[in-house]
Scaffold this active site. Structure first.
Site, PDB file in Angstrom:
ATOM      1  N   THR A   1       0.830  -1.217   0.000  1.00  0.00           N
ATOM      2  CA  THR A   1       0.000   0.000   0.000  1.00  0.00           C
ATOM      3  C   THR A   1       0.863   1.265   0.000  1.00  0.00           C
TER       4      THR A   1
ATOM      5  N   ASP B   1       6.464   2.667  -2.879  1.00  0.00           N
ATOM      6  CA  ASP B   1       7.224   1.721  -3.702  1.00  0.00           C
ATOM      7  C   ASP B   1       6.391   0.479  -4.013  1.00  0.00           C
TER       8      ASP B   1
ATOM      9  N   LEU C   1       9.098  -4.582   1.509  1.00  0.00           N
ATOM     10  CA  LEU C   1       9.079  -3.114   1.464  1.00  0.00           C
ATOM     11  C   LEU C   1       8.395  -2.522   2.688  1.00  0.00           C
TER      12      LEU C   1
ATOM     13  N   GLN D   1       8.177   0.910   9.243  1.00  0.00           N
ATOM     14  CA  GLN D   1       7.901   2.254   9.756  1.00  0.00           C
ATOM     15  C   GLN D   1       9.022   3.053   9.128  1.00  0.00           C
TER      16      GLN D   1
ATOM     17  N   SER E   1      18.513   0.955   3.137  1.00  0.00           N
ATOM     18  CA  SER E   1      18.365   2.400   2.932  1.00  0.00           C
ATOM     19  C   SER E   1      19.691   3.148   3.065  1.00  0.00           C
TER      20      SER E   1
ATOM     21  N   GLU F   1      19.952   5.721   4.574  1.00  0.00           N
ATOM     22  CA  GLU F   1      19.993   6.226   5.953  1.00  0.00           C
ATOM     23  C   GLU F   1      20.986   5.431   6.807  1.00  0.00           C
TER      24      GLU F   1
ATOM     25  N   TYR G   1      15.443   4.693  13.052  1.00  0.00           N
ATOM     26  CA  TYR G   1      15.113   4.086  11.749  1.00  0.00           C
ATOM     27  C   TYR G   1      16.380   3.548  11.078  1.00  0.00           C
TER      28      TYR G   1
ATOM     29  N   HIS H   1      13.977   8.235  -2.917  1.00  0.00           N
ATOM     30  CA  HIS H   1      13.253   8.237  -4.184  1.00  0.00           C
ATOM     31  C   HIS H   1      11.811   8.650  -3.934  1.00  0.00           C
TER      32      HIS H   1
ATOM     33  N   ARG I   1       4.382   9.858  -3.198  1.00  0.00           N
ATOM     34  CA  ARG I   1       5.190   9.932  -1.985  1.00  0.00           C
ATOM     35  C   ARG I   1       4.307  10.372  -0.816  1.00  0.00           C
TER      36      ARG I   1
HETATM   37  P1  NAP Z   1       6.007   3.957   2.618  1.00  0.00           P
HETATM   38  O1  NAP Z   1       5.306   4.680   1.515  1.00  0.00           O
HETATM   39  O2  NAP Z   1       6.058   4.561   3.978  1.00  0.00           O
HETATM   40  O3  NAP Z   1       5.341   2.499   2.731  1.00  0.00           O
HETATM   41  C1  NAP Z   1       5.584   1.683   3.835  1.00  0.00           C
HETATM   42  C2  NAP Z   1       4.677   0.468   3.732  1.00  0.00           C
HETATM   43  O4  NAP Z   1       4.884  -0.373   4.877  1.00  0.00           O
HETATM   44  C3  NAP Z   1       3.175   0.799   3.735  1.00  0.00           C
HETATM   45  O5  NAP Z   1       2.521  -0.089   2.857  1.00  0.00           O
HETATM   46  C4  NAP Z   1       2.777   0.509   5.165  1.00  0.00           C
HETATM   47  O6  NAP Z   1       1.407   0.209   5.325  1.00  0.00           O
HETATM   48  C5  NAP Z   1       3.627  -0.716   5.431  1.00  0.00           C
HETATM   49  N1  NAP Z   1       3.779  -1.026   6.856  1.00  0.00           N
HETATM   50  C6  NAP Z   1       4.151  -0.198   7.862  1.00  0.00           C
HETATM   51  N2  NAP Z   1       4.184  -0.863   9.023  1.00  0.00           N
HETATM   52  C7  NAP Z   1       3.824  -2.144   8.746  1.00  0.00           C
HETATM   53  C8  NAP Z   1       3.648  -3.321   9.528  1.00  0.00           C
HETATM   54  N3  NAP Z   1       3.837  -3.290  10.866  1.00  0.00           N
HETATM   55  N4  NAP Z   1       3.298  -4.476   8.916  1.00  0.00           N
HETATM   56  C9  NAP Z   1       3.067  -4.488   7.576  1.00  0.00           C
HETATM   57  N5  NAP Z   1       3.176  -3.412   6.793  1.00  0.00           N
HETATM   58  C10 NAP Z   1       3.559  -2.255   7.369  1.00  0.00           C
HETATM   59  O7  NAP Z   1       7.512   3.634   2.208  1.00  0.00           O
HETATM   60  P2  NAP Z   1       8.197   3.638   0.742  1.00  0.00           P
HETATM   61  O8  NAP Z   1       8.726   4.994   0.486  1.00  0.00           O
HETATM   62  O9  NAP Z   1       7.295   2.986  -0.206  1.00  0.00           O
HETATM   63  O10 NAP Z   1       9.468   2.720   1.031  1.00  0.00           O
HETATM   64  C11 NAP Z   1       9.418   1.303   0.849  1.00  0.00           C
HETATM   65  C12 NAP Z   1      10.522   0.660   1.668  1.00  0.00           C
HETATM   66  O11 NAP Z   1      11.781   1.153   1.229  1.00  0.00           O
HETATM   67  C13 NAP Z   1      10.471   0.935   3.158  1.00  0.00           C
HETATM   68  O12 NAP Z   1      10.975  -0.197   3.827  1.00  0.00           O
HETATM   69  C14 NAP Z   1      11.431   2.092   3.355  1.00  0.00           C
HETATM   70  O13 NAP Z   1      11.922   2.118   4.666  1.00  0.00           O
HETATM   71  C15 NAP Z   1      12.477   1.747   2.336  1.00  0.00           C
HETATM   72  N6  NAP Z   1      13.223   2.850   1.735  1.00  0.00           N
HETATM   73  C16 NAP Z   1      12.561   3.914   1.214  1.00  0.00           C
HETATM   74  C17 NAP Z   1      13.271   4.919   0.583  1.00  0.00           C
HETATM   75  C18 NAP Z   1      12.589   6.097  -0.062  1.00  0.00           C
HETATM   76  O14 NAP Z   1      13.261   7.091  -0.342  1.00  0.00           O
HETATM   77  N7  NAP Z   1      11.307   6.013  -0.370  1.00  0.00           N
HETATM   78  C19 NAP Z   1      14.667   4.824   0.508  1.00  0.00           C
HETATM   79  C20 NAP Z   1      15.298   3.711   1.039  1.00  0.00           C
HETATM   80  C21 NAP Z   1      14.560   2.719   1.641  1.00  0.00           C
HETATM   81  P3  NAP Z   1       0.285   1.378   5.486  1.00  0.00           P
HETATM   82  O15 NAP Z   1      -0.007   1.839   4.065  1.00  0.00           O
HETATM   83  O16 NAP Z   1      -0.828   0.650   6.120  1.00  0.00           O
HETATM   84  O17 NAP Z   1       0.901   2.465   6.315  1.00  0.00           O
HETATM   85  O1  F7E Z   2      13.817  14.267   4.866  1.00  0.00           O
HETATM   86  C1  F7E Z   2      14.924  17.606   5.882  1.00  0.00           C
HETATM   87  C2  F7E Z   2      15.159  16.480   6.858  1.00  0.00           C
HETATM   88  O2  F7E Z   2      11.812  12.990   5.615  1.00  0.00           O
HETATM   89  C3  F7E Z   2      14.852  14.664   3.995  1.00  0.00           C
HETATM   90  C4  F7E Z   2      12.727   8.009   3.884  1.00  0.00           C
HETATM   91  O3  F7E Z   2      12.116   7.549   2.710  1.00  0.00           O
HETATM   92  O4  F7E Z   2      14.726   8.598   2.719  1.00  0.00           O
HETATM   93  C5  F7E Z   2      13.699   9.109   3.540  1.00  0.00           C
HETATM   94  O5  F7E Z   2      14.239   9.633   4.736  1.00  0.00           O
HETATM   95  C6  F7E Z   2      15.638  15.819   4.601  1.00  0.00           C
HETATM   96  C7  F7E Z   2      16.068  15.583   6.051  1.00  0.00           C
HETATM   97  O6  F7E Z   2      13.550  11.915   4.082  1.00  0.00           O
HETATM   98  C8  F7E Z   2      11.684  18.991   6.680  1.00  0.00           C
HETATM   99  O7  F7E Z   2      15.730  16.965   8.065  1.00  0.00           O
HETATM  100  C9  F7E Z   2      13.679  19.736   6.302  1.00  0.00           C
HETATM  101  O8  F7E Z   2      17.397  15.991   6.201  1.00  0.00           O
HETATM  102  O9  F7E Z   2      12.053  13.606   3.174  1.00  0.00           O
HETATM  103  P1  F7E Z   2      12.703  13.204   4.429  1.00  0.00           P
HETATM  104  P2  F7E Z   2      14.721  11.153   4.850  1.00  0.00           P
HETATM  105  O10 F7E Z   2      14.773  11.493   6.278  1.00  0.00           O
HETATM  106  O11 F7E Z   2      15.968  11.371   4.047  1.00  0.00           O
HETATM  107  C10 F7E Z   2      15.492   7.540   3.304  1.00  0.00           C
HETATM  108  C11 F7E Z   2      16.507   7.099   2.279  1.00  0.00           C
HETATM  109  C12 F7E Z   2      14.655   6.445   3.822  1.00  0.00           C
HETATM  110  O12 F7E Z   2      15.034   5.292   3.819  1.00  0.00           O
HETATM  111  C13 F7E Z   2      13.436   6.848   4.580  1.00  0.00           C
HETATM  112  O13 F7E Z   2      12.512   5.757   4.643  1.00  0.00           O
HETATM  113  O14 F7E Z   2      14.772  16.943   4.624  1.00  0.00           O
HETATM  114  N1  F7E Z   2      13.714  18.386   6.181  1.00  0.00           N
HETATM  115  N2  F7E Z   2      12.437  20.141   6.623  1.00  0.00           N
HETATM  116  C14 F7E Z   2      12.494  17.892   6.389  1.00  0.00           C
HETATM  117  N3  F7E Z   2      12.030  16.638   6.333  1.00  0.00           N
HETATM  118  C15 F7E Z   2      10.702  16.448   6.584  1.00  0.00           C
HETATM  119  N4  F7E Z   2      10.191  15.198   6.511  1.00  0.00           N
HETATM  120  N5  F7E Z   2       9.873  17.491   6.889  1.00  0.00           N
HETATM  121  C16 F7E Z   2      10.310  18.787   6.937  1.00  0.00           C
HETATM  122  O15 F7E Z   2       9.539  19.694   7.219  1.00  0.00           O
END
Ligand code: NAP
Ligand code: F7E
Length: 342
Positions: free
Chosen positions: A11, A14, A83, A86, A132, A134, A156, A186, A191
């Site tokens: 859901t 990604d 995928l 939290q 990630s 991160e 995280y 990404h 998003r």
């Molecule tokens: P997202 O939009 O936050 O989606 C997270 C998904 O995990 C949602 O479907 C959520 O369900 C589900 N979920 C959360 N807690 C759960 C639980 N306890 N049991 C089962 N499902 C659960 O994240 P995303 O951006 O698509 O990212 C996908 C994955 O890649 C994540 O693991 C994230 O940490 C990782 N990642 C993301 C990025 C990025 O930039 N997007 C980069 C590196 C790694 P609900 O819809 O019900 O909330």
């Molecule tokens: O923050 C700064 C914040 O929350 C990016 C997740 O998908 O990518 C994501 O994590 C930057 C940070 O992403 C606000 O401090 C400024 O430096 O969009 P973000 P993230 O923390 O990089 C990684 C790769 C993952 O794996 C994670 O799942 O932006 N920032 N002002 C802010 N960030 C947020 N959220 N909100 C602000 O108001």
């Protein structure tokens, strides 16, 4: 024979793009969804309703190990993409134990379920772990590649390091075909709205249509390597098609600041971000990740992965998507929608 895939986190952003990709490739796609008081399936509605629904949803949760075993026994997937997480860095400081349980130990539960079922059936189940950037946190070298040591800066990030290493450990200990994609940030029009890029495009388009005045942000100087989620899910699939499982950095190899993202978004809408963006210290993090820049040479050479979408195209796509949402909102509110649009 039709391949079966299971996606946890289907859901999410990604999950929705990956489900589309696998369906297009002819897979039978199963998705894990959490029970919630609302539907929560907005991103995948086009795949579950209609005349020939192509995505099969199952209730489950990464905190429920027995449920995962039952589900994998029932589906007998050829590929599992983990995928679910939290995934919000700021929220992980407020919910550290929950983040560890789902994002770290949840990965272990899924690997255990796969190992059990694979041992019983003798059929290989390939596994993808959403690692990630991160994990690099307070970076020890730039750009970051597969060999760069981890230094996570949030609950995280720490949980993802556990998920990463337990996946590597199950590969090495039990011979699982388990790969980790170390994905840099990404984004997309799908998003989540509390991540910074979407927060910016959502607010800027609402400001443009007179629906709000200000955008409150935290650290504008943070720098990230932002790509398009649709390109990145292709890399996940490619990893599971290799003979040998391995770990890969997936990134654009380009650096922009949050300020750059604001500047580009507002200027596309004919505005100056400095007139609308204000700093709110509530959005600062207890420990910040200042800079993440990937080196995805390994994925590009070994997987043949090539991202198709530039940073400018990504911003355009997100602005377009959110402009449409803002227009719909303006109509509902009886405002002259698009009155101020460029
Ligand atoms: P997202 O939009 O936050 O989606 C997270 C998904 O995990 C949602 O479907 C959520 O369900 C589900 N979920 C959360 N807690 C759960 C639980 N306890 N049991 C089962 N499902 C659960 O994240 P995303 O951006 O698509 O990212 C996908 C994955 O890649 C994540 O693991 C994230 O940490 C990782 N990642 C993301 C990025 C990025 O930039 N997007 C980069 C590196 C790694 P609900 O819809 O019900 O909330
Ligand atoms: O923050 C700064 C914040 O929350 C990016 C997740 O998908 O990518 C994501 O994590 C930057 C940070 O992403 C606000 O401090 C400024 O430096 O969009 P973000 P993230 O923390 O990089 C990684 C790769 C993952 O794996 C994670 O799942 O932006 N920032 N002002 C802010 N960030 C947020 N959220 N909100 C602000 O108001």
């Amino acid at each position: 024979m039709q391949k079966r895939a299971l996606i946890t986190g289907v859901t999410g952003q990604d999950g929705s793009y990956l489900a589309e990709l696998l369906i297009a490739k002819g897979y039978a796609v199963h998705g894990l969804r959490r029970r919630s008081s609302t539907f929560g399936t907005q991103r995948i509605e086009h795949l579950i309703f209609g005349e020939s629904p192509s995505l099969h949803l199952h209730y489950g949760d990464l905190s429920d190990g027995n449920g995962l075993v039952r589900l994998i026994r029932e589906i007998r997937p050829h590929e599992v993409y983990n995928l679910a997480a939290q995934s919000h860095v700021r929220v992980s400081f407020d919910q550290p134990a929950y983040t560890a349980d789902v994002t770290a130990v949840g990965t272990l539960r899924l690997l255990e379920a796969i190992r059990d079922v694979q041992d019983d059936t003798g059929e290989q189940i390939r596994f993808y772990q959403a690692s990630s950037s991160e994990m690099f946190g307070k970076v020890v070298e730039t750009p970051q590649k597969e060999t760069t040591p981890f230094y996570p800066r949030s609950p995280y990030g720490v949980a993802k390091v556990y998920g990463h290493w337990i996946t590597v450990n199950y590969r090495e200990s039990y011979g699982l075909h388990a790969s980790c994609g170390i994905l840099f940030n990404h984004e997309s029009p799908r998003r989540g709205e509390t991540f910074v890029t979407r927060k910016i495009t959502r607010a800027a388009t609402r400001i443009k249509l007179g629906l709000q005045d200000k955008l409150f942000l935290g650290n504008l100087d943070a720098q990230r390597d932002w790509g398009f989620a649709g390109d990145y899910v292709e890399a996940m699939w490619l990893m599971l098609q290799q003979d040998e499982a391995d770990d890969y950095v997936i990134a654009m190899n380009e650096l922009y600041s949050v300020r750059d993202f604001c500047e580009q978004t507002f200027s596309r809408l004919g505005m100056d971000y400095r007139d609308h963006v204000e700093i709110d210290p509530r959005y600062y993090r207890p420990a910040e990740v200042d800079l993440l820049l990937g080196d995805s040479t390994k994925a590009r050479t070994r997987l043949g992965w090539t991202p198709q979408t530039s940073f400018a195209e990504l911003v355009d796509m997100m602005v377009e998507g959110d402009l449409e949402l803002a227009r719909q909102e303006a109509v509902i509110k009886g405002l002259p929608a698009g009155r101020k649009a460029a």
